[in-house]
Design a protein around this motif. Structure first.
Motif, PDB file in Angstrom:
ATOM      1  N   GLU A 192       0.714  -1.194   0.181  1.00 30.44           N
ATOM      2  CA  GLU A 192      -0.393   0.367   0.095  1.00 30.44           C
ATOM      3  C   GLU A 192       0.520   1.320  -0.397  1.00 30.44           C
ATOM      4  OE1 GLU A 192      -3.438   0.775   2.844  1.00 30.44           O
ATOM      5  OE2 GLU A 192      -1.865   1.957   3.788  1.00 30.44           O
ATOM      6  N   TYR A 228      -4.520   3.536   2.904  1.00 33.71           N
ATOM      7  CA  TYR A 228      -6.310   3.502   3.318  1.00 33.71           C
ATOM      8  C   TYR A 228      -6.106   3.128   4.756  1.00 33.71           C
ATOM      9  CZ  TYR A 228      -8.988   2.392  -1.076  1.00 33.71           C
ATOM     10  OH  TYR A 228      -9.356   2.254  -1.378  1.00 33.71           O
ATOM     11  N   ALA A 262      -8.046   0.237   8.126  1.00 34.70           N
ATOM     12  CA  ALA A 262      -8.485   0.178   7.146  1.00 34.70           C
ATOM     13  C   ALA A 262      -8.751  -1.900   7.608  1.00 34.70           C
ATOM     14  CB  ALA A 262      -8.279   0.893   6.093  1.00 34.70           C
ATOM     15  N   GLY A 294      -6.151   5.892  -1.478  1.00 31.94           N
ATOM     16  CA  GLY A 294      -6.676   7.058  -1.599  1.00 31.94           C
ATOM     17  C   GLY A 294      -6.613   8.262  -3.167  1.00 31.94           C
ATOM     18  N   TYR A 352     -11.303   5.228  -5.587  1.00 31.45           N
ATOM     19  CA  TYR A 352     -10.678   4.354  -4.184  1.00 31.45           C
ATOM     20  C   TYR A 352      -9.448   3.008  -5.393  1.00 31.45           C
ATOM     21  CZ  TYR A 352     -13.579   7.214  -1.646  1.00 31.45           C
ATOM     22  OH  TYR A 352     -13.848   8.147  -1.497  1.00 31.45           O
ATOM     23  N   PRO A 357      -8.807   0.117  -4.037  1.00 34.85           N
ATOM     24  CA  PRO A 357      -8.185  -1.121  -2.828  1.00 34.85           C
ATOM     25  C   PRO A 357      -7.829  -2.347  -3.639  1.00 34.85           C
ATOM     26  CG  PRO A 357     -10.512  -1.595  -3.786  1.00 34.85           C
ATOM     27  CD  PRO A 357     -10.023  -0.430  -4.355  1.00 34.85           C
TER      28      PRO A 357
END
Length: 163
Positions: free
Chosen positions: A94, A115, A123, A129, A139, A141
């Motif tokens: 991430e 996140y 999260a 984001g 977004y 994910p």
């Protein structure tokens, strides 16, 4: 920036600006989301990312995608992607693309965040984001992860602890 153009931006920018990213390409297949892409890291590990979002306030889906610009986000240092064993955790998967997209210098983007990097907010799943200068949001994910040589599997939103 609408989702189709955002995916193309990510597919182009991630491998160009992320030294540990080998490639990014559109997510293909029967169960692929309408908007999504696959990121392959230099280790051979991969993540599958779905793109969703919200339009700018007052915008309609059939409006033209007219860029609204402002200052690009301030560059940040690229975090370490791999641990000592050459593995990636969901948290690093991430943080790394978050930094790469922050550093891209895109003047349509006001903010990029992970996140799990937001203060006082945790999260359930890793992801990125994006807030645009026109007020729209995207977004991204992480839906699947895979170690080198593995397929992504079938369970969505179940990242491996390391890959």
């Amino acid at each position: 920036m609408r989702l189709a153009r955002l995916c193309q931006f990510c597919i182009q920018t991630l491998p160009e600006a992320g030294p540990d990213i080998a490639s990014a390409e559109g997510w293909q297949g029967d169960d692929a989301p309408l908007f999504g892409f696959v990121v392959s890291f230099s280790s051979g590990s991969r993540i599958w990312v779905q793109a969703t979002g919200g339009l700018a306030p007052g915008a309609k889906a059939d409006d033209s995608d007219i860029p609204v610009t402002g200052p690009a986000p301030e560059p940040v240092p690229l975090p370490t992607l791999f641990d000592n064993a050459g593995k990636i955790s969901p948290e690093r998967a991430e943080a790394y693309p978050t930094a790469v997209l922050t550093n891209a210098g895109n003047t349509e983007i006001a903010e990029v965040y992970g996140y799990n990097q937001r203060p006082a907010q945790s999260a359930a799943h890793p992801g990125v984001g994006i807030i645009f200068h026109n007020g729209a949001r995207a977004y991204l994910p992480v839906v699947h992860t895979a170690q080198p040589g593995q397929d992504r599997g079938r369970q969505r939103f179940r990242p491996q602890s390391e890959f």
